[in-house]
Design a protein around this motif. Structure first.
Motif, short mmCIF file in Angstrom:
data_model
loop_
_atom_site.label_atom_id
_atom_site.label_comp_id
_atom_site.label_asym_id
_atom_site.label_seq_id
_atom_site.Cartn_x
_atom_site.Cartn_y
_atom_site.Cartn_z
N LEU A 11 0.83 -1.20 0.00
CA LEU A 11 0.00 0.00 0.00
C LEU A 11 0.87 1.24 0.00
CD1 LEU A 11 -2.84 1.27 0.18
CD2 LEU A 11 -2.64 1.14 2.67
N VAL A 12 0.65 2.10 -1.00
CA VAL A 12 1.40 3.34 -1.14
C VAL A 12 0.44 4.52 -0.92
CG1 VAL A 12 2.78 4.81 -2.66
CG2 VAL A 12 3.00 2.31 -2.79
N HIS A 13 0.81 5.39 0.00
CA HIS A 13 0.05 6.62 0.26
C HIS A 13 0.88 7.78 -0.27
CE1 HIS A 13 -2.32 9.71 1.93
NE2 HIS A 13 -2.27 9.44 3.22
N ALA A 34 -6.99 9.73 10.57
CA ALA A 34 -8.20 9.29 11.27
C ALA A 34 -8.97 8.28 10.43
CB ALA A 34 -9.07 10.49 11.61
N PHE A 35 -9.00 8.49 9.11
CA PHE A 35 -9.73 7.57 8.25
C PHE A 35 -9.06 6.21 8.19
CE2 PHE A 35 -13.20 9.12 5.35
CZ PHE A 35 -13.59 10.15 6.19
N PHE A 36 -7.74 6.17 8.20
CA PHE A 36 -7.03 4.90 8.19
C PHE A 36 -7.40 4.09 9.42
CE2 PHE A 36 -3.66 4.25 4.96
CZ PHE A 36 -3.95 5.34 4.16
N ASN A 85 -1.40 0.65 8.25
CA ASN A 85 -0.51 1.76 7.91
C ASN A 85 0.12 1.52 6.54
OD1 ASN A 85 -0.90 3.19 10.31
ND2 ASN A 85 0.66 2.00 11.38
N PRO A 86 0.25 2.56 5.74
CA PRO A 86 0.85 2.38 4.42
C PRO A 86 2.24 1.78 4.52
CG PRO A 86 -0.09 4.57 4.63
CD PRO A 86 -0.11 3.97 6.00
N ASP A 87 2.55 0.91 3.59
CA ASP A 87 3.91 0.38 3.51
C ASP A 87 4.89 1.47 3.08
OD1 ASP A 87 3.38 -2.60 3.94
OD2 ASP A 87 2.01 -2.12 2.29
#
Length: 388
Positions: A38-40, A52-54, A61-63
């Motif tokens: 997962l990339v943010h 908060a949405f995560f 948590n994004p990788d």
């Protein structure tokens, strides 16, 4: 199979959450697992708009966090491409998954194809026909480049066919946003309106001491530049809200940072914060906003995602836009929404008409809460068949 998914802004988070859960379920029941990264990009980067949405939606948590932050469209697009190229070179995924129509969707699909990685677009085929909307450009370019186009409704599939997209690339899977709604309705229902207001009320505001019950309030969101950036447009809308809507309802308005900035700029802030029937809230979490939508008598919004929620929940909705990329949500297609633009006479006319309507939930085909499962199945099929 290695999948790399990209999120950049709050609408993406609600779409990626069920996809991640579907991958986890697939890995529990199959011998061959999917590796997911997962990339943010960091397009929405503050606590209320992102972190908060995560937590709320159970997204891990994004990788990788590219931490792009704010800036002009060109800056966000350019910086994202530079940073994302390095991620692709390092991880070499089998598929790059992009969702929706934010800047991250465009920039990551472009650089992925430049490096010859396969791209899958979740929520493909949406069209407003309005080329002044940055999101429309993002949608058009992403769909033209993508190898797999997963559409939320049959109108979107037909849009792609009309543009000459090969049939083999188009797959109707349903609306992944509804997966999130179905998974969270129970949790949202447990929240009280009083608790939502007390937890998020903007401190300096004044409002009626009466907390509204379900069916006793109107709900409002507003953030698009076409509505809030022009004084000639924004001031009449605010006047209509404070002079007309508040005669019939208590109005609950979670304030987007852009709208708040413009209220201050046009000297409207004191007018709204001191209104006794107007409740100004900070940006809300997903469950809080869903709970208010479930109880609202009417919604006024320029949000595409809320149009979809109103359709399924049956909340009568005035969409403050002249066009929509989600026509399936409109009343003429069986939905709950009507386009009113930002013309006050048009808004007023439809507002009083809409007050006479009852809630009428409508569920388009495959808006059943299982879209993410179909997406994972299709990706596995594509990867095994090597047809692309």
């Amino acid at each position: 199979m290695k999948i790399l998914s990209v999120v950049g802004a709050r609408p993406n988070f609600m779409k990626i959450a069920p996809f991640i859960r579907a991958i986890e379920m697939y890995n529990l029941t199959n011998q061959v697992s999917i590796q997911h990264i997962l990339v943010h990009t960091g397009q929405h980067y503050d606590v209320r708009m992102s972190e908060a949405f995560f937590k709320e939606l159970g997204i891990p948590n994004p990788d990788i966090n590219l931490e792009i932050g704010s800036g002009s469209d060109a800056e966000q697009l350019g910086y994202t491409m530079i940073a994302f190229e390095k991620v692709l070179v390092k991880h070499k995924p089998d598929w790059v998954i992009v969702v929706g129509d934010v800047n991250a969707t465009l920039s990551c699909s472009v650089i992925a194809k430049r490096l010859n990685f396969k791209v899958c677009h979740i929520e493909a085929g949406l069209r407003s026909g309005d080329m002044t909307m940055p999101e429309e450009i993002n949608r058009l370019v992403t769909d033209r480049l993508s190898d797999l186009l997963l559409t939320p409704d049959k109108l979107s599939s037909e849009n792609l066919r009309n543009e000459g997209t090969p049939e083999a690339k188009i797959h109707f899977v349903g609306n992944i946003m509804i997966d999130t709604l179905e998974a969270n309705k129970g949790k949202a229902q447990k929240l009280t309106i009083e608790k939502i207001i007390q937890s998020n009320l903007i401190p300096e505001t004044i409002f009626s001491p009466k907390i509204p019950n379900d069916g006793e309030f109107a709900l409002m969101t507003l953030h698009r530049p076409s509505n809030v950036d022009s004084e000639k447009t924004f001031v009449p809308i605010v006047n209509f809200l404070t002079n007309q809507v508040t005669k019939n309802h208590i109005l609950i308005w979670p304030i987007h940072p852009r709208a708040r900035k413009q209220l201050l700029f046009y000297d409207l802030w004191d007018k709204v914060k001191n209104h006794p029937s107007l409740i100004l809230l900070e940006p809300l979490g997903y469950h809080e906003m869903l709970r208010l939508n479930m109880g609202a008598n009417i919604m006024l919004t320029d949000s595409g995602g809320l149009q979809e929620e109103c359709c399924v929940l049956g909340t009568p909705c005035l969409t403050l836009r002249w066009n929509t990329e989600r026509p399936i949500t409109l009343r003429k297609h069986g939905g709950a929404s009507v386009l009113v633009g930002n013309n006050i006479e048009r808004i007023r006319e439809e507002y009083f008409h809409t007050l006479k309507l009852n809630r009428y939930p409508s569920r388009p085909e495959l808006w059943d809460g299982h879209t993410a499962e179909r997406i994972v199945k299709k990706l596995v099929e594509m990867n095994e068949s090597k047809t692309i």
